[in-house]
Design a protein around this motif. Structure first.
Motif, PDB file in Angstrom:
ATOM      1  N   ALA A  50       0.829  -1.210  -0.420  1.00  0.00           N
ATOM      2  CA  ALA A  50      -0.164   0.351   0.443  1.00  0.00           C
ATOM      3  C   ALA A  50       0.908   1.251  -0.457  1.00  0.00           C
ATOM      4  N   GLY A  51       1.398   1.355   0.951  1.00  0.00           N
ATOM      5  CA  GLY A  51       2.620   2.719   1.161  1.00  0.00           C
ATOM      6  C   GLY A  51       3.572   2.705  -0.065  1.00  0.00           C
ATOM      7  N   LEU A  52       4.142   1.896  -1.470  1.00  0.00           N
ATOM      8  CA  LEU A  52       4.549   1.536  -2.623  1.00  0.00           C
ATOM      9  C   LEU A  52       3.430   2.293  -3.964  1.00  0.00           C
ATOM     10  N   LYS A  53       2.252   1.575  -3.392  1.00  0.00           N
ATOM     11  CA  LYS A  53       1.439   2.344  -4.230  1.00  0.00           C
ATOM     12  C   LYS A  53       1.384   3.659  -4.501  1.00  0.00           C
ATOM     13  N   ASP A  54       1.333   3.873  -2.956  1.00  0.00           N
ATOM     14  CA  ASP A  54       0.706   5.764  -3.139  1.00  0.00           C
ATOM     15  C   ASP A  54       1.862   6.357  -2.975  1.00  0.00           C
ATOM     16  N   LEU A  55       3.531   5.975  -3.131  1.00  0.00           N
ATOM     17  CA  LEU A  55       4.138   6.616  -4.258  1.00  0.00           C
ATOM     18  C   LEU A  55       4.740   6.007  -5.330  1.00  0.00           C
ATOM     19  N   GLY A  56       3.705   5.655  -5.393  1.00  0.00           N
ATOM     20  CA  GLY A  56       3.660   5.374  -7.694  1.00  0.00           C
ATOM     21  C   GLY A  56       4.511   3.769  -8.092  1.00  0.00           C
ATOM     22  N   LEU A  57       4.727   3.144  -7.005  1.00  0.00           N
ATOM     23  CA  LEU A  57       5.937   2.232  -7.598  1.00  0.00           C
ATOM     24  C   LEU A  57       5.385   0.609  -6.916  1.00  0.00           C
ATOM     25  N   SER A  58       5.878   0.300  -7.564  1.00  0.00           N
ATOM     26  CA  SER A  58       5.714  -1.538  -7.773  1.00  0.00           C
ATOM     27  C   SER A  58       6.136  -2.312  -6.911  1.00  0.00           C
ATOM     28  N   ARG A  59       6.216  -3.598  -6.476  1.00  0.00           N
ATOM     29  CA  ARG A  59       7.587  -4.502  -6.319  1.00  0.00           C
ATOM     30  C   ARG A  59       8.050  -4.686  -6.648  1.00  0.00           C
ATOM     31  N   ALA A  60       7.720  -4.626  -8.194  1.00  0.00           N
ATOM     32  CA  ALA A  60       9.004  -4.873  -9.437  1.00  0.00           C
ATOM     33  C   ALA A  60       9.879  -3.945  -9.716  1.00  0.00           C
ATOM     34  N   ASP A  61       8.931  -2.997  -9.175  1.00  0.00           N
ATOM     35  CA  ASP A  61      10.163  -1.704  -9.290  1.00  0.00           C
ATOM     36  C   ASP A  61      11.152  -2.299  -8.126  1.00  0.00           C
ATOM     37  N   ILE A  62      10.702  -2.182  -7.318  1.00  0.00           N
ATOM     38  CA  ILE A  62      11.852  -2.415  -5.887  1.00  0.00           C
ATOM     39  C   ILE A  62      12.793  -3.078  -6.026  1.00  0.00           C
ATOM     40  N   TYR A  63      11.853  -4.371  -6.712  1.00  0.00           N
ATOM     41  CA  TYR A  63      13.897  -5.709  -6.924  1.00  0.00           C
ATOM     42  C   TYR A  63      14.089  -5.019  -7.191  1.00  0.00           C
ATOM     43  N   LYS A  64      13.832  -4.830  -8.695  1.00  0.00           N
ATOM     44  CA  LYS A  64      14.974  -4.162  -9.259  1.00  0.00           C
ATOM     45  C   LYS A  64      15.732  -3.319  -8.788  1.00  0.00           C
ATOM     46  N   GLU A  65      15.644  -2.504  -8.151  1.00  0.00           N
ATOM     47  CA  GLU A  65      16.391  -1.148  -7.164  1.00  0.00           C
ATOM     48  C   GLU A  65      17.224  -2.089  -6.900  1.00  0.00           C
ATOM     49  N   ILE A  66      16.587  -2.500  -5.454  1.00  0.00           N
ATOM     50  CA  ILE A  66      17.525  -3.345  -4.516  1.00  0.00           C
ATOM     51  C   ILE A  66      18.894  -3.823  -4.525  1.00  0.00           C
ATOM     52  N   GLU A  67      18.532  -4.632  -6.005  1.00  0.00           N
ATOM     53  CA  GLU A  67      18.923  -5.674  -6.763  1.00  0.00           C
ATOM     54  C   GLU A  67      20.713  -4.603  -7.084  1.00  0.00           C
ATOM     55  N   ARG A  68      20.756  -3.457  -7.599  1.00  0.00           N
ATOM     56  CA  ARG A  68      21.981  -2.681  -7.563  1.00  0.00           C
ATOM     57  C   ARG A  68      22.612  -2.514  -6.947  1.00  0.00           C
ATOM     58  N   PRO A  69      23.818  -2.501  -6.828  1.00  0.00           N
ATOM     59  CA  PRO A  69      25.038  -2.867  -6.952  1.00  0.00           C
ATOM     60  C   PRO A  69      25.028  -1.633  -5.378  1.00  0.00           C
ATOM     61  N   PHE A  70      25.309  -1.684  -4.504  1.00  0.00           N
ATOM     62  CA  PHE A  70      25.663   0.106  -4.121  1.00  0.00           C
ATOM     63  C   PHE A  70      26.130   1.208  -4.010  1.00  0.00           C
ATOM     64  N   TRP A  71      27.209   1.028  -4.931  1.00  0.00           N
ATOM     65  CA  TRP A  71      28.113   1.537  -5.702  1.00  0.00           C
ATOM     66  C   TRP A  71      27.375   2.427  -7.010  1.00  0.00           C
ATOM     67  N   ASP A  72      26.051   1.918  -7.505  1.00  0.00           N
ATOM     68  CA  ASP A  72      25.295   2.559  -8.951  1.00  0.00           C
ATOM     69  C   ASP A  72      24.441   3.640  -7.744  1.00  0.00           C
ATOM     70  N   ASP A  73      25.000   4.691  -8.331  1.00  0.00           N
ATOM     71  CA  ASP A  73      23.694   5.848  -7.833  1.00  0.00           C
ATOM     72  C   ASP A  73      23.438   5.759  -8.848  1.00  0.00           C
ATOM     73  N   PRO A  74      22.087   6.464  -8.986  1.00  0.00           N
ATOM     74  CA  PRO A  74      20.601   6.715 -10.296  1.00  0.00           C
ATOM     75  C   PRO A  74      21.631   8.698 -10.128  1.00  0.00           C
ATOM     76  N   PHE A  75      21.496   9.677  -9.148  1.00  0.00           N
ATOM     77  CA  PHE A  75      21.276  10.507  -9.255  1.00  0.00           C
ATOM     78  C   PHE A  75      22.627  10.758 -10.024  1.00  0.00           C
ATOM     79  N   CYS A  76      24.006   9.917  -9.739  1.00  0.00           N
ATOM     80  CA  CYS A  76      25.372  10.177 -10.237  1.00  0.00           C
ATOM     81  C   CYS A  76      25.048   9.604 -11.571  1.00  0.00           C
ATOM     82  N   LYS A  77      25.473  10.390 -12.852  1.00  0.00           N
ATOM     83  CA  LYS A  77      25.065   9.710 -14.372  1.00  0.00           C
ATOM     84  C   LYS A  77      26.545  10.064 -14.814  1.00  0.00           C
TER      85      LYS A  77
END
Length: 77
Positions: A50-77
């Protein structure tokens, strides 16, 4: 002006670094950013559907994000 300092920023691998900071300070900033990313990804993983839905995110989006390595910064491209 007297008494004022300016920090010039340069791009290093897409990340902003300050020339006035030493290399150890820049390394420390990067490590703390990696820690923050890891903490945020863990918090996302703990959120309810429910909290993810409020943010407009799905559980699949979260799994994709948490599988990223710690050094993979989305704001540092």
């Amino acid at each position: 002006m007297k008494g004022q300092t300016m920090n010039a920023c340069v791009s290093n691998d897409g990340c902003t670094q300050h020339k006035s900071l030493g290399p150890l300070a820049n390394l420390w900033k990067r490590i703390t950013r990696w820690y923050e990313l890891t903490r945020q990804r863990h918090q996302l993983e703990q959120m309810s559907d429910a909290g993810l839905k409020d943010l407009g995110l799905s559980r699949a989006d979260i799994y994709k994000e948490i599988e990223r390595p710690f050094w993979d910064d989305p704001f540092c491209k």
